[in-house]
Scaffold this motif. Structure first.
Motif, PDB file in Angstrom:
ATOM      1  N   GLN A 186      25.356  -6.496  -7.925  1.00  9.75           N
ATOM      2  CA  GLN A 186      25.920  -7.422  -6.953  1.00  9.75           C
ATOM      3  C   GLN A 186      24.931  -8.539  -6.619  1.00  9.75           C
ATOM      4  N   THR A 228      21.025 -13.932  -4.021  1.00 15.77           N
ATOM      5  CA  THR A 228      22.118 -13.510  -3.152  1.00 15.77           C
ATOM      6  C   THR A 228      22.600 -12.114  -3.523  1.00 15.77           C
ATOM      7  N   TYR A 229      23.243 -11.490  -2.568  1.00 14.57           N
ATOM      8  CA  TYR A 229      23.855 -10.171  -2.772  1.00 14.57           C
ATOM      9  C   TYR A 229      25.199 -10.171  -2.075  1.00 14.57           C
ATOM     10  N   GLN A 230      26.234  -9.756  -2.791  1.00 10.99           N
ATOM     11  CA  GLN A 230      27.541  -9.657  -2.155  1.00 10.99           C
ATOM     12  C   GLN A 230      28.280  -8.435  -2.681  1.00 10.99           C
ATOM     13  N   ILE A 245      27.915 -11.701   7.253  1.00  8.82           N
ATOM     14  CA  ILE A 245      26.844 -12.495   6.656  1.00  8.82           C
ATOM     15  C   ILE A 245      25.531 -12.126   7.336  1.00  8.82           C
ATOM     16  N   PHE A 297      27.575 -10.074   2.665  1.00  8.69           N
ATOM     17  CA  PHE A 297      26.763 -11.046   1.930  1.00  8.69           C
ATOM     18  C   PHE A 297      25.382 -11.112   2.562  1.00  8.69           C
ATOM     19  N   TYR A 299      21.160 -12.782   1.562  1.00  4.37           N
ATOM     20  CA  TYR A 299      20.428 -13.656   0.651  1.00  4.37           C
ATOM     21  C   TYR A 299      18.980 -13.791   1.097  1.00  4.37           C
ATOM     22  N   LEU A 317      27.511 -20.312   0.612  1.00  2.14           N
ATOM     23  CA  LEU A 317      28.798 -19.637   0.831  1.00  2.14           C
ATOM     24  C   LEU A 317      29.939 -20.436   0.211  1.00  2.14           C
ATOM     25  N   ILE A 366      33.068 -18.047  -0.617  1.00  2.00           N
ATOM     26  CA  ILE A 366      33.149 -17.107   0.505  1.00  2.00           C
ATOM     27  C   ILE A 366      33.560 -17.913   1.725  1.00  2.00           C
ATOM     28  N   TYR A 375      33.371 -15.760   9.598  1.00  3.07           N
ATOM     29  CA  TYR A 375      32.177 -14.959   9.371  1.00  3.07           C
ATOM     30  C   TYR A 375      31.766 -14.223  10.645  1.00  3.07           C
TER      31      TYR A 375
END
Length: 300
Positions: free
Chosen positions: A24, A37-39, A53, A79, A81, A109, A114, A118
């Motif tokens: 991810q 980033t990580y989602q 977020i 999400f 980052y 984003l 995305i 949020y």
């Protein structure tokens, strides 16, 4: 032995490279720079439901959420980052003011599709940054969650009042304030990301957070999770005052400020005090963070 370990590492890499990728984490290029980033969980996101977020503490990468983020992804898309110059993101020689950080996050984003709304979750210095984002982009926000944040309501006078309350002489108070806010540090080019974030926090404190307080606060639920454990090791405690007493008075003052922030929103929220937790609540008591966000998602 070294050759054997090298062969094992290469073989492991080749095996992993041949497998389908379920990672991810990825780099996203925004404004000419790569951000790590990580989602997770966005494949299940329904239209107009909030995404969570995360904004990290000063100079800290997204890995500091590792005990909570995957559990939270089971009930909401998440999400995280690394800000510029931190961990795996590109080094950028630009001061990370609240405006710069907010605009970078907005661009990331947007690039990743995305969309709002949020729920912004900010730890420590990340609390300052999510307050800034909420002011610059108030229509994006469904809720704000501050995890043991730097006190963005703080004034120099209030800071001095803590020392008066614990009996520090006025001359010493003036000296400590000067050392804290007006003694410039040498530019650290090698660690520019973390260094520059500390400089930005100092600049904000010198102006009583004017750049933050001049921004509107969206009318959304606001939550604070506050750690109550004093964790400064003995060899790092001040010789000029009772450091533990200072921590207690400061914590009480912070919580009073933050209760007013919640009340002013007009949309409710909560202040959750965790006496056994230190500054990194997401690591000391991950279940508290997970459960708080689950409650927010279910009741927003």
């Amino acid at each position: 032995m070294k050759n054997l370990l090298r062969q094992i590492a290469v073989a492991t890499f080749l095996i992993l490279a041949a497998l389908p990728s379920h990672s991810q984490e990825k780099l996203v290029k925004v404004n000419g720079h790569n951000f790590n980033t990580y989602q997770k969980g966005f494949e299940k996101r329904k239209k107009n439901t909030p995404a969570i977020i995360f904004e990290n503490g000063m100079g800290v990468g997204l890995g500091n959420w590792d005990l909570v983020i995957d559990q939270i992804a089971k009930f909401a898309p998440v999400f995280a980052y690394d800000r510029a110059g931190v961990e795996k993101s590109d080094k950028v020689y630009q001061m990370p003011t609240p405006k710069v950080v907010a605009d970078n996050l907005k661009s990331i984003l947007t690039t990743l599709n995305i969309a709002p709304p949020y729920i912004l979750v900010g730890h420590s210095m990340g609390g300052v940054y999510i307050r800034g984002y909420a002011g610059f982009y108030p229509n994006d926000i469904a809720a704000l969650v501050f995890i043991d944040p730097a006190d963005f309501t703080e004034t120099k006078q209030q800071w001095n009042s803590i020392f008066r309350a614990i009996g520090v002489p006025e001359q010493k108070i003036d000296e400590m304030l000067y050392d804290r806010l007006y003694t410039k540090s040498k530019v650290d080019s090698l660690n520019f990301g973390p260094w520059s974030e500390g400089e930005v926090l100092g600049d904000l404190r010198r102006t009583d957070f004017a750049a933050i307080n001049d921004l509107p606060m969206p009318g959304v639920p606001i939550y604070f999770l506050v750690g109550g454990r004093f964790e400064v090791p003995p060899d790092r405690r001040s010789k000029d005052f009772d450091h533990e007493r200072f921590f207690i008075v400061k914590s009480n003052q912070n919580m009073e400020h933050w209760r007013k922030v919640i009340d002013a929103s007009g949309k409710g929220g909560a202040l959750i005090y965790l006496p056994k937790s230190g500054h990194y609540i997401q690591r000391d008591e991950p279940k508290a963070v997970i459960n708080a966000l689950k409650f927010i998602i279910e009741n927003i």
